[in-house]
Design a protein around this motif. Structure first.
Motif, PDB file in Angstrom:
ATOM      1  N   ALA A 130      -6.211  15.621  -2.179  1.00 50.67           N
ATOM      2  CA  ALA A 130      -5.934  14.925  -0.928  1.00 50.67           C
ATOM      3  C   ALA A 130      -5.945  13.409  -1.113  1.00 50.67           C
ATOM      4  O   ALA A 130      -5.224  12.690  -0.434  1.00 50.67           O
ATOM      5  N   GLY A 131      -6.732  12.909  -2.063  1.00 52.62           N
ATOM      6  CA  GLY A 131      -6.834  11.472  -2.280  1.00 52.62           C
ATOM      7  C   GLY A 131      -6.080  10.960  -3.489  1.00 52.62           C
ATOM      8  O   GLY A 131      -6.246   9.824  -3.887  1.00 52.62           O
ATOM      9  N   GLY A 132      -5.289  11.778  -4.125  1.00 56.53           N
ATOM     10  CA  GLY A 132      -4.545  11.371  -5.321  1.00 56.53           C
ATOM     11  C   GLY A 132      -4.383  12.536  -6.262  1.00 56.53           C
ATOM     12  O   GLY A 132      -3.739  13.523  -5.946  1.00 56.53           O
ATOM     13  N   GLY A 133      -5.009  12.423  -7.421  1.00 59.27           N
ATOM     14  CA  GLY A 133      -4.925  13.488  -8.411  1.00 59.27           C
ATOM     15  C   GLY A 133      -6.119  13.433  -9.338  1.00 59.27           C
ATOM     16  O   GLY A 133      -6.893  12.478  -9.330  1.00 59.27           O
ATOM     17  N   ARG A 134      -6.262  14.476 -10.139  1.00 52.62           N
ATOM     18  CA  ARG A 134      -7.348  14.547 -11.117  1.00 52.62           C
ATOM     19  C   ARG A 134      -6.823  15.189 -12.385  1.00 52.62           C
ATOM     20  O   ARG A 134      -5.936  16.034 -12.346  1.00 52.62           O
ATOM     21  N   PHE A 138     -13.534  14.941 -16.140  1.00 49.48           N
ATOM     22  CA  PHE A 138     -12.551  14.749 -15.081  1.00 49.48           C
ATOM     23  C   PHE A 138     -12.190  13.268 -15.001  1.00 49.48           C
ATOM     24  O   PHE A 138     -13.060  12.408 -15.123  1.00 49.48           O
ATOM     25  N   LEU A 139     -10.925  12.971 -14.792  1.00 47.26           N
ATOM     26  CA  LEU A 139     -10.466  11.604 -14.550  1.00 47.26           C
ATOM     27  C   LEU A 139      -9.709  11.590 -13.229  1.00 47.26           C
ATOM     28  O   LEU A 139      -8.837  12.437 -13.001  1.00 47.26           O
ATOM     29  N   ASP A 140     -10.033  10.638 -12.373  1.00 45.59           N
ATOM     30  CA  ASP A 140      -9.348  10.517 -11.087  1.00 45.59           C
ATOM     31  C   ASP A 140      -8.097   9.659 -11.221  1.00 45.59           C
ATOM     32  O   ASP A 140      -8.085   8.677 -11.968  1.00 45.59           O
ATOM     33  N   LEU A 141      -7.069  10.033 -10.482  1.00 49.12           N
ATOM     34  CA  LEU A 141      -5.825   9.267 -10.385  1.00 49.12           C
ATOM     35  C   LEU A 141      -5.710   8.819  -8.928  1.00 49.12           C
ATOM     36  O   LEU A 141      -5.192   9.554  -8.089  1.00 49.12           O
ATOM     37  N   PRO A 142      -6.186   7.605  -8.602  1.00 47.89           N
ATOM     38  CA  PRO A 142      -6.316   7.193  -7.197  1.00 47.89           C
ATOM     39  C   PRO A 142      -5.086   6.491  -6.620  1.00 47.89           C
ATOM     40  O   PRO A 142      -5.213   5.527  -5.886  1.00 47.89           O
ATOM     41  N   GLN A 143      -3.893   6.956  -6.914  1.00 42.09           N
ATOM     42  CA  GLN A 143      -2.686   6.287  -6.456  1.00 42.09           C
ATOM     43  C   GLN A 143      -2.203   6.770  -5.097  1.00 42.09           C
ATOM     44  O   GLN A 143      -1.037   6.653  -4.775  1.00 42.09           O
ATOM     45  N   GLU A 169       6.538   7.536  -0.751  1.00 42.84           N
ATOM     46  CA  GLU A 169       7.578   6.509  -0.717  1.00 42.84           C
ATOM     47  C   GLU A 169       8.290   6.352  -2.051  1.00 42.84           C
ATOM     48  O   GLU A 169       8.725   5.273  -2.425  1.00 42.84           O
ATOM     49  N   ASN A 170       8.384   7.443  -2.821  1.00 41.76           N
ATOM     50  CA  ASN A 170       9.157   7.495  -4.061  1.00 41.76           C
ATOM     51  C   ASN A 170       8.673   6.499  -5.119  1.00 41.76           C
ATOM     52  O   ASN A 170       9.469   5.889  -5.823  1.00 41.76           O
ATOM     53  N   ILE A 171       7.370   6.315  -5.222  1.00 44.08           N
ATOM     54  CA  ILE A 171       6.786   5.448  -6.245  1.00 44.08           C
ATOM     55  C   ILE A 171       6.271   6.331  -7.377  1.00 44.08           C
ATOM     56  O   ILE A 171       5.547   7.296  -7.144  1.00 44.08           O
ATOM     57  N   TRP A 172       6.667   6.003  -8.585  1.00 46.19           N
ATOM     58  CA  TRP A 172       6.215   6.732  -9.765  1.00 46.19           C
ATOM     59  C   TRP A 172       5.207   5.891 -10.523  1.00 46.19           C
ATOM     60  O   TRP A 172       5.431   4.709 -10.776  1.00 46.19           O
ATOM     61  N   TRP A 173       4.075   6.500 -10.921  1.00 49.47           N
ATOM     62  CA  TRP A 173       3.040   5.859 -11.710  1.00 49.47           C
ATOM     63  C   TRP A 173       3.046   6.516 -13.086  1.00 49.47           C
ATOM     64  O   TRP A 173       3.031   7.747 -13.186  1.00 49.47           O
ATOM     65  N   LEU A 227      -6.657   8.418 -19.679  1.00 51.73           N
ATOM     66  CA  LEU A 227      -5.310   8.160 -19.185  1.00 51.73           C
ATOM     67  C   LEU A 227      -5.280   6.706 -18.716  1.00 51.73           C
ATOM     68  O   LEU A 227      -6.015   6.332 -17.804  1.00 51.73           O
ATOM     69  N   VAL A 228      -4.433   5.912 -19.349  1.00 49.71           N
ATOM     70  CA  VAL A 228      -4.352   4.483 -19.060  1.00 49.71           C
ATOM     71  C   VAL A 228      -3.092   4.224 -18.260  1.00 49.71           C
ATOM     72  O   VAL A 228      -1.984   4.567 -18.690  1.00 49.71           O
ATOM     73  N   LEU A 229      -3.260   3.606 -17.077  1.00 51.49           N
ATOM     74  CA  LEU A 229      -2.115   3.269 -16.241  1.00 51.49           C
ATOM     75  C   LEU A 229      -1.284   2.209 -16.964  1.00 51.49           C
ATOM     76  O   LEU A 229      -1.783   1.134 -17.294  1.00 51.49           O
ATOM     77  N   THR A 230      -0.012   2.510 -17.219  1.00 54.62           N
ATOM     78  CA  THR A 230       0.835   1.578 -17.961  1.00 54.62           C
ATOM     79  C   THR A 230       1.865   0.902 -17.094  1.00 54.62           C
ATOM     80  O   THR A 230       2.217  -0.247 -17.339  1.00 54.62           O
ATOM     81  N   SER A 231       2.395   1.596 -16.094  1.00 57.10           N
ATOM     82  CA  SER A 231       3.405   0.958 -15.248  1.00 57.10           C
ATOM     83  C   SER A 231       3.603   1.746 -13.962  1.00 57.10           C
ATOM     84  O   SER A 231       3.173   2.881 -13.828  1.00 57.10           O
ATOM     85  N   ALA A 232       4.265   1.053 -13.044  1.00 59.08           N
ATOM     86  CA  ALA A 232       4.631   1.659 -11.764  1.00 59.08           C
ATOM     87  C   ALA A 232       6.105   1.358 -11.516  1.00 59.08           C
ATOM     88  O   ALA A 232       6.571   0.250 -11.768  1.00 59.08           O
TER      89      ALA A 232
END
Length: 187
Positions: free
Chosen positions: A125-129, A138-143, A164-168, A177-182
């Motif tokens: 509900a709040g993003g992904g894991r 566990f790692l949270d994906l808070p996007q 809104e069609n945003i890809w992370w 998992l390191v956020l690299t781009s949006a």
């Protein structure tokens, strides 16, 4: 003459029917898993293996994913996320009600295994894991609210689609998992 032709036609049809009845199951290259309307995951086996229900009959499955090696089935019910060992038939609860019901269904995978089968990602509900198998990590994906999750063919990258069609895009580095781009507008 007509009677003789009719008799030959009937015999030909009966022989064709008996040959078709001897066909062994489905000629699939691998097992096929299906989520039924009654909330059960069923496995169509190869050849004469037939059909078998994989999940417990008292659970209503919302979504599922099969590990690439076929050893594990991760599935989400209304009140938990479970991991089923396909060989022993034993399941364990990975996460309780916090796994949540997928906020958006029908637009993509809400649960996806990495190609190596050692981690799976699911929407919440709040993003992904992300859950790493055997490490209880566990790692949270808070996007925000995620619509779908998918891995690159090598498993080096994870892409998640948010509202809104945003890809992370995340790069996998060992157990992180390191956020690299949006990509703000993927259209």
């Amino acid at each position: 003459m007509v009677r003789k032709l009719l008799t030959i036609s009937i015999i030909a049809l009966l022989l064709a029917g008996s040959a078709a009845a001897q066909e062994d199951g489905l000629n699939l290259p691998t097992e096929l898993y299906v989520l039924t309307n009654s909330g059960q995951v069923q496995q169509y086996g190869i050849g004469i293996a037939g059909l078998k229900t994989v999940t417990a009959e008292d659970e209503f499955v919302l979504d599922f994913g099969v590990a690439p090696d076929g050893n594990w089935l991760a599935y989400r019910t209304e009140d938990s996320l479970k991991l089923l060992d396909m060989y022993t038939g034993t399941s364990e609860t990975i996460e309780g009600a916090t796994a949540g019901i997928p906020p958006v269904r029908g637009r993509g995978d809400t649960l996806a295994w990495s190609p190596s089968g050692d981690v799976f990602v699911y929407t919440t509900a709040g993003g992904g894991r992300a859950h790493f198998i055997g490490k209880e990590l566990f790692l949270d994906l808070p996007q925000g609210q995620l619509i779908q999750v998918l891995w690159s063919p090598t498993g080096a990258y994870l892409a998640v689609e948010a509202d809104e069609n945003i890809w992370w895009l995340y790069r996998r580095e060992a157990d992180n998992l390191v956020l690299t781009s949006a990509i703000p507008s993927a259209t």
